[in-house]
Each structure stands twice: as C-alpha cells, then as structure tokens.
Design an enzyme around this catalytic site. Structure first.
Site, short mmCIF file in Angstrom:
data_model
loop_
_atom_site.label_atom_id
_atom_site.label_comp_id
_atom_site.label_asym_id
_atom_site.label_seq_id
_atom_site.Cartn_x
_atom_site.Cartn_y
_atom_site.Cartn_z
N SER A 254 -92.84 14.01 -75.15
CA SER A 254 -93.82 12.78 -75.35
C SER A 254 -93.13 11.64 -76.17
O SER A 254 -93.64 10.42 -76.27
CB SER A 254 -95.00 12.92 -76.16
OG SER A 254 -95.96 13.59 -75.26
N LYS B 245 -92.99 8.25 -74.28
CA LYS B 245 -94.06 7.40 -74.48
C LYS B 245 -93.72 6.14 -75.36
O LYS B 245 -94.32 5.01 -75.39
CB LYS B 245 -95.35 7.82 -75.10
CG LYS B 245 -96.03 9.06 -74.36
CD LYS B 245 -97.45 9.40 -74.89
CE LYS B 245 -98.04 10.58 -73.73
NZ LYS B 245 -97.53 11.80 -74.14
N SER C 126 -100.97 10.00 -78.79
CA SER C 126 -100.14 10.54 -77.57
C SER C 126 -100.86 10.84 -76.43
O SER C 126 -100.64 12.15 -75.85
CB SER C 126 -99.36 11.79 -78.34
OG SER C 126 -98.11 12.04 -77.32
#
Length: 389
Positions: free
Chosen positions: A67, A70, A127
């Site tokens: 993640s 992101k 997230s």
C-alpha cells in the site's frame, strides 16, 4: 566593433569561515557510531532538505511496495487538484470494481457519489483500496490507464526503479519500487503540495459511520512524526514510509519487508532516532543572499551581485558547524551585459578540507552595457591592469 579583447579565464578565490553563522562551541571531530542494522529487507534514511543519505541498505532493490503504492495514487490526485483539473468538492461515482476491491477498505458503495476530499482521506488514512480504484477510474478512465500515468509520473520525479500495475498495491506482476524511490516520492509529497500534506498526520477518519485509525503507529508515539504511509501484503511484508521534523530538520525513513506491524514501527524509530541524535541540517546560504559583489567591466553599474539560485542545505555531524569553511571561486573578469542567473564562479562548503557542497555563483540581477565612453574607458583600464598583473 567590440571594444573588449578576449581574456584568459581567471578566478579569484575567497575563503571565509561560517562559524559566525552558528552558535556552536564544539571543536573536536564528531564521534558517530555505526548506523543501526534493521530487521528489514530494505531501508533508507534521508534528510529532506539537503538530500543527504544517512543510512541505507538494499535501497535500490526492487520490491513489492504494497500500500505504499497509494502514495503515488494520492500524489496524482493532489497534482490534479493543483492544476485545477479537479476540485476537492468534485464527486466521484463509485463503480462495481471499486466497490468490490479486496483488502483494506473505506467502505464506499456501488453507485455512491463521494467527494474527492473524502476519497483522498480514505486513501491516505484508511488505506482504502476501494477509494484508490475510484479515483483511478475518475482521473485515468480506468485503473490500468491510471497505473500507466503513475509510472510516467515516477519517471518525471526521477524514480527510475519503480513501475506500477495498479493504484492499490495489491500483488501484481511488474509492480515494484525501491526504498530510495519511495523516499524521493515522499519528499515530493511533502514539498510539492504542502496544503494537502496535513492529511498524512490525521489519526482517524470516519466515513459512512465507520471510524478507522491511521495505521502509522508513530503518529501516536512521536509528536514530531507527521506522515506518511504504511503497507502490507504477504509478499511485501510490513512496510512504512515515515517523516518527522525536529528543530528545522526533516528526515524521511523508508522501511520495507519487516515481520510485523510492530516491527516496522520499531525499526523506523531506530532510523529516525539515529539521524536526529547524531546529525543536524544547516542552511548556510539562502537563495538571493549576496555572497560577493565583484567589479563589473563595461556595465551601467560598477559591480554585480552574485549569489546562489536555491537555498543551500547541508547535513553534517552534530556540533561540527564551527569547522565549516566557504570558498568562493569568482571569475576575475566579468563583462557586461550580464543576465540574471548567469554563472560567474562557484561556492564550495567544506568540513575539515572535504568539500561537502558546491553550487554555481550566479548573477542576482541583470546589468546592461554602459555607454560608449564607459566601455572605452573600462577597456583602457583593463588593458593596463592586465599588463601590470
């Protein structure tokens, strides 16, 4: 007919001490222990202003970023807002694909219209894979197209070892990054769009009645930490990009491939503690500071102001500022016309004889040629000056 003859390139060297700029009393050389060795596959610690790497291990190894992906997803949203292509109040219609995105979620629903500002918080704080897909489709038309934009943006930022296959960080072939590249991205997030950066420090975000915490544990443990992003998949392990600011010094740490949520926080703390304890970042000169005013020949002014184009930051062992010296290598002959930004030498900053930084000395102003008689007189004076010299 030009009045001036071509002259040999010469420089004037001016050496000064920087000790008066800093209230430092230490005289001895700094004693710095070896950098900490972390239980992680890859890591790096960088000063955000000077760019100096203080610690690194496998920093260029291509690894799945989970993640941490992101961060680029959010960066492109922030870029689109800055360009005026979208606004934080714009509404995004949630597709089936976004709604069904697996993994961590913001819990948006198919057919909902969600404002960009909420989706950005869902990406950064919660997230949310669903929020990431939603903005990817809104900006790029499809997640695949958006991923291509992400890779292109990575190249623009100098992230040469990064490639994106999606907007979420879910495992995919050809989806990778490095600790060094992620530190570069973190620095751009902080500096390019500071008006958006405060979101990375928010500890909670509530959407649809569901309150979720930021997964970055350091936001609770260390008041100086104000970002950035966690990541985890089975393949990537537990990852964390963190940034902290203390006494005008900002550090960025990247830790990839630890064994647990607690481990990524603990190992990141080791890096930050080491950097702040044993190093300091100084700004000897600012952009626009007049560092020298040499004689200007044949100009409408007698002198020209020289300085540096951008702020100069240096990260050095703590307590060693008094040992810094500056050397200005200035062109001996500078003739008008002069354009602002034109280089006429270099400034070097050294610590105990080792050059730590070097920047071009540029004109801080434009100066036109003087009148005919001014140019004629200066040519005569310079001719005899060269003979005597």
């Amino acid at each position: 007919m030009r009045i001036f003859r071509q002259l040999r390139a010469k420089t004037v060297v001016i050496v000064t001490t920087l000790s008066l700029l800093f209230s430092v009393t230490a005289q001895a050389a700094a004693l710095i222990p070896a950098a900490p060795k972390l239980a992680a596959n890859s890591y790096i610690l960088v000063d955000a202003d000077s760019g100096r790497v203080l610690v690194e291990h496998n920093a260029d190894k291509q690894l799945p970023p989970a993640s941490l992906t992101k961060m680029m997803t959010a960066y492109l949203v922030e870029a689109e807002i800055a360009k005026g292509n979208i606004t934080p109040e714009d509404k995004v219609r949630v597709s089936v694909k976004a709604w069904k995105a697996p993994g961590s979620r913001m819990f948006i629903k198919e057919g909902d219209s969600v404002v960009i500002s909420d989706l950005l918080k869902g990406i950064i704080i919660q997230s949310g894979n669903d929020a990431s897909v939603a903005v990817a489709e809104h900006i790029g038309g499809s997640e695949d197209a958006f991923a291509d934009l992400m890779t292109q943006q990575a190249r623009v930022l100098g992230m040469e070892n990064t490639q994106y296959a999606n907007a979420t960080g879910l495992p995919a072939e050809g989806h990778f990054s490095t600790a060094r590249d992620l530190s570069v991205l973190a620095n751009h997030i902080i500096k390019d769009y500071p008006e958006q950066y405060s979101v990375y420090a928010e500890k909670y975000f509530t959407y649809g009645g569901i309150r979720q915490p930021n997964r970055n544990r350091l936001l609770w443990r260390d008041k100086s930490v104000d970002g950035l992003k966690t990541g985890h998949t089975e393949e990537a392990g537990y990852c964390l990009v963190a940034s902290a600011s203390r006494n005008d010094m900002r550090l960025i740490s990247v830790v990839m491939g630890t064994k647990s949520d607690e481990a990524r926080s603990r190992e990141s703390q080791k890096l930050l503690a080491y950097g702040f304890r044993y190093f300091e970042t100084l700004k000897p000169y600012s952009a626009g500071d007049v560092l020298n005013e040499p004689r200007l020949w044949a100009g409408e002014k007698e002198k020209v102001k020289l300085g540096i184009k951008d702020d100069l930051y240096m990260t050095i062992p703590r307590g060693q500022a008094k040992r810094l010296t500056a050397k200005l290598n200035v062109n001996k002959v500078i003739k008008a016309p002069v354009q602002a930004g034109q280089s006429f030498g270099v400034v070097q900053i050294s610590l105990d004889g080792e050059v730590l930084a070097e920047r071009p000395l540029v004109a801080l102003e434009s100066v036109q040629e003087g009148g005919f008689f001014k140019r004629l007189w200066d040519s005569i004076v310079m001719f005899f000056t060269e003979l005597v010299g």
